[in-house]
Motif scaffolding. Structure first.
Motif, short mmCIF file in Angstrom:
data_model
loop_
_atom_site.label_atom_id
_atom_site.label_comp_id
_atom_site.label_asym_id
_atom_site.label_seq_id
_atom_site.Cartn_x
_atom_site.Cartn_y
_atom_site.Cartn_z
N ILE A 42 0.70 -1.19 0.14
CA ILE A 42 0.06 0.18 0.16
C ILE A 42 0.89 1.29 -0.13
CG2 ILE A 42 -1.57 1.22 1.25
CD1 ILE A 42 -3.00 -1.23 2.16
N TYR A 43 1.78 1.32 0.91
CA TYR A 43 2.80 2.37 0.74
C TYR A 43 3.51 2.64 -0.61
CZ TYR A 43 1.97 2.73 5.68
OH TYR A 43 1.52 2.92 7.37
N ILE A 44 3.89 1.51 -1.13
CA ILE A 44 4.42 1.74 -2.54
C ILE A 44 3.37 2.01 -3.53
CG2 ILE A 44 5.54 0.32 -4.72
CD1 ILE A 44 6.70 -1.42 -2.36
N ASP A 45 2.16 1.72 -3.42
CA ASP A 45 1.25 2.32 -4.19
C ASP A 45 0.92 3.86 -4.07
OD1 ASP A 45 -0.83 1.96 -6.41
OD2 ASP A 45 -2.41 2.11 -4.65
N PHE A 46 1.25 4.46 -2.85
CA PHE A 46 1.06 5.78 -2.57
C PHE A 46 2.24 6.63 -3.51
CE2 PHE A 46 -1.12 5.01 1.65
CZ PHE A 46 -2.10 5.66 1.27
N VAL A 47 3.31 5.99 -3.66
CA VAL A 47 4.45 6.49 -4.52
C VAL A 47 3.77 6.16 -6.13
CG1 VAL A 47 6.76 6.52 -4.99
CG2 VAL A 47 6.07 6.15 -2.77
N PHE A 48 3.35 5.10 -6.34
CA PHE A 48 2.92 5.02 -7.82
C PHE A 48 1.86 5.84 -8.46
CE2 PHE A 48 0.07 1.96 -10.08
CZ PHE A 48 0.80 2.06 -11.49
N ILE A 49 0.99 6.18 -7.26
CA ILE A 49 -0.33 7.01 -7.84
C ILE A 49 0.03 8.24 -8.70
CG2 ILE A 49 -2.37 8.31 -6.97
CD1 ILE A 49 -2.55 6.10 -4.60
N PRO A 50 0.94 9.32 -8.09
CA PRO A 50 0.93 10.43 -8.78
C PRO A 50 1.90 9.98 -10.21
CG PRO A 50 2.70 10.20 -6.78
CD PRO A 50 1.79 9.08 -6.87
N PHE A 51 2.51 9.14 -10.35
CA PHE A 51 3.21 8.87 -11.56
C PHE A 51 2.08 8.25 -12.72
CE2 PHE A 51 6.88 8.04 -8.87
CZ PHE A 51 7.66 9.44 -8.98
N TYR A 52 1.50 7.28 -12.18
CA TYR A 52 0.54 6.76 -13.37
C TYR A 52 -0.59 7.81 -13.63
CZ TYR A 52 -3.63 5.28 -10.19
OH TYR A 52 -4.74 5.09 -9.11
N VAL A 53 -1.10 8.57 -12.60
CA VAL A 53 -1.95 9.89 -12.66
C VAL A 53 -1.49 10.67 -13.94
CG1 VAL A 53 -3.13 11.78 -11.66
CG2 VAL A 53 -3.14 9.66 -10.75
#
Length: 165
Positions: free
Chosen positions: A63-74
């Motif tokens: 989940i914490y890695i996903d928090f970092v992933f979110i801005p890049f895919y957005v």
């Protein structure tokens, strides 16, 4: 715009790959979709079944890695939809691309909300409402992202045609 697509696309792909590797332990016979099974756990019983056998540390890390992933895919999908909108001669398709480039930010917010609620659920703080909200956020996120991806895929021939004019 091309540089933004390459940078954000590369970072999104990198973090997607990291999520897949780090989350490999979350894919079991009972949870073949891994963390996605947690996103769609809509009852306390299903939540417990999904979490059974998972390491809390692995779930939190994912989940914490996903928090970092979110801005890049957005940023990648927003930029891609905006770039695709320029290829269309149809005013409505241009407008759709511009609107979808903004709608991707809604996807990001839904993902943030979903992640926060999943962390709370992991800590034992959940209710039928929060599980339903997590489920709804995940469903809306994936549906809206699918629309954006379809728009991009449909636009690809027009991008190549437009470039060759």
């Amino acid at each position: 715009m091309k540089t933004r697509l390459i940078v954000f696309g590369s970072l999104a792909a990198l973090f997607f790959f990291i999520l897949q590797i780090q989350g490999a332990n979350l894919k079991t016979d009972a949870t073949p979709l891994g963390i996605i099974d947690l996103e769609f756990a809509d009852t306390g019983e299903r939540l417990n079944a999904v979490l059974f056998g998972w390491s809390n540390a692995d779930v939190k890390a994912n989940i914490y890695i996903d928090f970092v992933f979110i801005p890049f895919y957005v940023l990648f999908f927003s930029t891609a939809a905006l770039a695709c909108s320029a290829a269309w001669t149809s005013i409505s398709m241009k407008h759709a691309g511009k609107s979808l480039s903004k709608a991707v930010y809604v996807v990001g917010v839904l993902d943030l909300i979903e992640n926060k609620i999943m962390l709370d659920s992991l800590a034992g703080s959940f209710s039928d409402f929060t599980l339903m909200l997590t489920n709804w956020c995940a469903g809306a996120k994936f549906l809206l992202l699918l629309v954006v991806i379809l728009y991009i895929v449909i636009s690809m021939p027009f991008i190549f045609f437009y470039k060759n004019k």
